[in-house]
Motif scaffolding. Sequence first.
Motif, PDB file in Angstrom:
ATOM      1  N   LEU A  25       0.838  -1.206   0.000  1.00 23.93           N
ATOM      2  CA  LEU A  25       0.000   0.000   0.000  1.00 23.93           C
ATOM      3  C   LEU A  25       0.872   1.255   0.000  1.00 23.93           C
ATOM      4  CD1 LEU A  25      -2.694  -1.178   2.576  1.00 23.93           C
ATOM      5  CD2 LEU A  25      -2.947  -0.963   0.097  1.00 23.93           C
ATOM      6  N   PRO A  47      -0.233  -4.955  -4.404  1.00 26.62           N
ATOM      7  CA  PRO A  47      -0.742  -5.760  -3.289  1.00 26.62           C
ATOM      8  C   PRO A  47      -1.289  -7.112  -3.749  1.00 26.62           C
ATOM      9  CG  PRO A  47      -1.575  -3.518  -3.148  1.00 26.62           C
ATOM     10  CD  PRO A  47      -0.851  -3.624  -4.451  1.00 26.62           C
ATOM     11  N   PHE A  85      -7.534  -4.890   9.156  1.00 21.92           N
ATOM     12  CA  PHE A  85      -7.375  -3.474   9.483  1.00 21.92           C
ATOM     13  C   PHE A  85      -7.922  -3.169  10.877  1.00 21.92           C
ATOM     14  CE2 PHE A  85      -7.102  -3.701   4.972  1.00 21.92           C
ATOM     15  CZ  PHE A  85      -6.282  -2.663   4.583  1.00 21.92           C
ATOM     16  N   TYR A 129     -16.694  -4.517   3.834  1.00 19.69           N
ATOM     17  CA  TYR A 129     -17.437  -3.826   2.779  1.00 19.69           C
ATOM     18  C   TYR A 129     -18.891  -3.693   3.228  1.00 19.69           C
ATOM     19  CZ  TYR A 129     -13.203  -5.489   0.560  1.00 19.69           C
ATOM     20  OH  TYR A 129     -11.897  -5.766   0.283  1.00 19.69           O
ATOM     21  N   PHE A 178     -15.226 -12.115  -1.367  1.00 20.77           N
ATOM     22  CA  PHE A 178     -14.636 -11.068  -2.215  1.00 20.77           C
ATOM     23  C   PHE A 178     -13.199 -11.367  -2.662  1.00 20.77           C
ATOM     24  CE2 PHE A 178     -12.660  -6.996  -3.112  1.00 20.77           C
ATOM     25  CZ  PHE A 178     -13.572  -6.427  -3.991  1.00 20.77           C
ATOM     26  N   MET A 222     -11.992 -11.985  -6.545  1.00 24.25           N
ATOM     27  CA  MET A 222     -10.958 -11.167  -7.189  1.00 24.25           C
ATOM     28  C   MET A 222      -9.859 -12.025  -7.798  1.00 24.25           C
ATOM     29  SD  MET A 222     -11.923  -8.124  -7.065  1.00 24.25           S
ATOM     30  CE  MET A 222     -13.563  -8.780  -7.190  1.00 24.25           C
ATOM     31  N   ARG A 245      -8.444 -17.030   1.770  1.00 22.21           N
ATOM     32  CA  ARG A 245      -7.712 -17.360   0.540  1.00 22.21           C
ATOM     33  C   ARG A 245      -6.306 -17.903   0.810  1.00 22.21           C
ATOM     34  NH1 ARG A 245      -4.442 -12.924  -0.694  1.00 22.21           N
ATOM     35  NH2 ARG A 245      -5.152 -11.032   0.318  1.00 22.21           N
ATOM     36  N   GLU A 257      -8.254   0.187   0.401  1.00 24.80           N
ATOM     37  CA  GLU A 257      -7.000  -0.529   0.642  1.00 24.80           C
ATOM     38  C   GLU A 257      -7.267  -2.018   0.861  1.00 24.80           C
ATOM     39  OE1 GLU A 257      -4.326   3.092   2.442  1.00 24.80           O
ATOM     40  OE2 GLU A 257      -5.237   1.687   3.836  1.00 24.80           O
ATOM     41  N   ALA A 258      -8.365  -2.303   1.589  1.00 24.06           N
ATOM     42  CA  ALA A 258      -8.720  -3.701   1.814  1.00 24.06           C
ATOM     43  C   ALA A 258      -8.997  -4.379   0.473  1.00 24.06           C
ATOM     44  CB  ALA A 258      -9.937  -3.792   2.721  1.00 24.06           C
ATOM     45  N   ALA A 259      -9.698  -3.663  -0.402  1.00 23.82           N
ATOM     46  CA  ALA A 259     -10.015  -4.234  -1.714  1.00 23.82           C
ATOM     47  C   ALA A 259      -8.738  -4.488  -2.516  1.00 23.82           C
ATOM     48  CB  ALA A 259     -10.939  -3.299  -2.476  1.00 23.82           C
ATOM     49  N   ARG A 260      -7.798  -3.562  -2.421  1.00 23.19           N
ATOM     50  CA  ARG A 260      -6.541  -3.742  -3.170  1.00 23.19           C
ATOM     51  C   ARG A 260      -5.770  -4.944  -2.639  1.00 23.19           C
ATOM     52  NH1 ARG A 260      -3.139   1.410  -3.139  1.00 23.19           N
ATOM     53  NH2 ARG A 260      -1.811   0.119  -4.441  1.00 23.19           N
ATOM     54  N   VAL A 261      -5.720  -5.053  -1.300  1.00 21.80           N
ATOM     55  CA  VAL A 261      -5.027  -6.205  -0.715  1.00 21.80           C
ATOM     56  C   VAL A 261      -5.763  -7.498  -1.080  1.00 21.80           C
ATOM     57  CG1 VAL A 261      -4.372  -7.324   1.447  1.00 21.80           C
ATOM     58  CG2 VAL A 261      -4.007  -4.880   1.164  1.00 21.80           C
ATOM     59  N   ASP A 262      -7.086  -7.413  -1.183  1.00 20.30           N
ATOM     60  CA  ASP A 262      -7.871  -8.600  -1.555  1.00 20.30           C
ATOM     61  C   ASP A 262      -7.716  -8.946  -3.029  1.00 20.30           C
ATOM     62  OD1 ASP A 262      -8.806  -9.169   0.927  1.00 20.30           O
ATOM     63  OD2 ASP A 262     -10.724  -8.136   0.708  1.00 20.30           O
ATOM     64  N   ALA A 290      -8.176  -6.566  -5.829  1.00 21.99           N
ATOM     65  CA  ALA A 290      -8.871  -5.749  -6.821  1.00 21.99           C
ATOM     66  C   ALA A 290      -7.942  -4.656  -7.346  1.00 21.99           C
ATOM     67  CB  ALA A 290     -10.118  -5.128  -6.207  1.00 21.99           C
TER      68      ALA A 290
END
Lengths: 381, 279
Positions: free
Chosen positions: A52, A72, A81, A87, A98, A102, A150, B173-178, B180
Amino acid sequence: MADVEFRAVRKAFGEHTVIPGLDLTVHDGELLVLLGPSGCGKSTLLRLLAGLEQATDGEIRIDGRPVDALGPRARNIAMVFQNYALYPHLTVRGNLEFPLRMRGMGRAERERRMLEAARALGLEPLLGKRPAELSGGQRQRVAMGRAIVREPDVFLMDEPLSNLDARLRVQIRAEIGALQRRLGVTTLYVTHDQIEAMTLGDRVAVMRDGVIQQLGRPVELYQRPANLFVAGFLGNPPMNLLEPAFEWRDGARQARLGGTWVRLAGGIPDQARFAGIRPECFRVGASGSSGDGRQDRLAIQGSVDSVEVLGHERIAYCRASEPVVELTDGPGPWRSAEGLLAARLIGSGVLERGESVTLTAPAAEIHWFDEDGNAIPTDLG
Amino acid sequence: MSRTPTRLRAVLAYALLLAFTLVFIAPVLFMVVGSLKPDALVLAEAGSLRAFLPDSVNPDNYRAVFERVPFGAYLLSSLIVNGLIVGLGLLVNAFAGYALARLRWWGRGAMLALVLAVLVIPFEAIAIPLFYQLSWLGWRDDWLVQAIPFVANPLAIFLFYSFFLGLPRELEEAARVDGAGVLRTFFLIVLPNAKAAFASVAIVLFLFHWGMYLWPLLMTTSEGVRPLPLGIANFYTLPPLQWGDIMAFGVLMVLPVLILFVVFQRWFVRGVASTGVKG
């Protein structure tokens, strides 16, 4: 599962350097806690590993593979976090699925993994609910579930318990520890809570201003703090610090602590300037008692300022005849001031406020620190 | 003791609010009532309270609207042009607002300042140069040309920008780490959590352009592509001048705006109340 290596990693935001250059290896399957006060760079380090943030200099490797150029997604890490970051528009099922969606995972495999994670964390009855309908503890579990679902190489946890109440924190802390041990996934865990660090970490890295002050097993850090910062940061109440007078007497360097000249069998090291005593090392006796004239005990006169009764133990804060060293936020010099000495007392007993007492402790329990605040090995004594 | 002043204050406050409401609602009421009156009475009673009281419900003016002008064609044009502006505008302005709020790129600060500066330039100031520019390209007299210049809207960009700034960064950020990427993060995480902003911007864009007159007047000549505001203007040039018809046209023109507002108003009052992010 994988080793994680930080090699001379530096991070600056414009002119402001957060991490001046850091080397650290997290071993495969290990839970390493990054512990330190706010702004010490521990979360930045986590974000660098997550991809990040980009390191200004240096290299980060996961399982021997440099990952600095990878986003990432390609690092195969999962992050929990501080505020869960669930979400809000997705159900628990949607949140858990999710990361799998992805990665383009097929429906059947997705369902299998999602249910497995839900089962492991007791989330099955909640699958149809949205985050807003969940309690703090349940949200935390969903965040954990999203991380494990995952099967990543590395877990990153950024103060995952700080939004929970004290009771739940203890419970979830144990669950996180058990889960990590069961899965054996390399984990970096960031916290400013020393109890979390001590109870969860295989090893703990205490950080300050982007620099690791000490890295080791929790018990090592507590018993042999590398410097005044670690000594003051670990332990509640923290280590008592005194600045005694030193003198050569009878052919040995001795320290005047309270009314006694204290000496060690091997002599007090020349560089010693500060003396540290853990609160549990003190015994509290009636005023006037002393170290029985023994030079292997220190005896400090004082008066009881306050007593905190914690049930199984009491913490007595005593105003001492000695100036007490207080840790400042910045690096030394450390300030000596009229302060309080803390003594941890087990069992019952009556101590009145204002009562005159003598605090005694074995000289061998004293931690010695030099002018710069660095610890001097105590096995000399 | 203290009840009387409290009650008096409440009464005064409500009286003041009522007075303001009447002032604002009077023209609308005048229009609705006027649309139901025989044409002769609309102006005759305009100076009295009777202007706000219908004698009877008379649909003649409404019938006249459909008989005298191609109302359906105007409505269709307005819906298409505004649909294009709102539809494309939501996408373009949301992208722009997101880029300004979240992505790191060179010149971002200058671009934000430029967007804010453009906010204060009235459209009338650029209408003629824009007219020449598009005429030179030979692009005139269709629905697209009425919509495209208004798709990018500085106010809409600013509204999105402000909203995205307030959205918890950790979600993205969570989505990017996941796993996306930027686009999937935007469409799968940001967009569903920005419904309130999308509704607000949709209404702003729609309201801004539903009554647009100057630009269609400059760019269109065919009745088939002209929107409602040009349609209502026809009544001033088509003798006889019938105020009842104009009022009826006005009511019909306002209805879609009202419907839109009723449908979307809950998004106005409701922010992102249900958030998974604590604190």
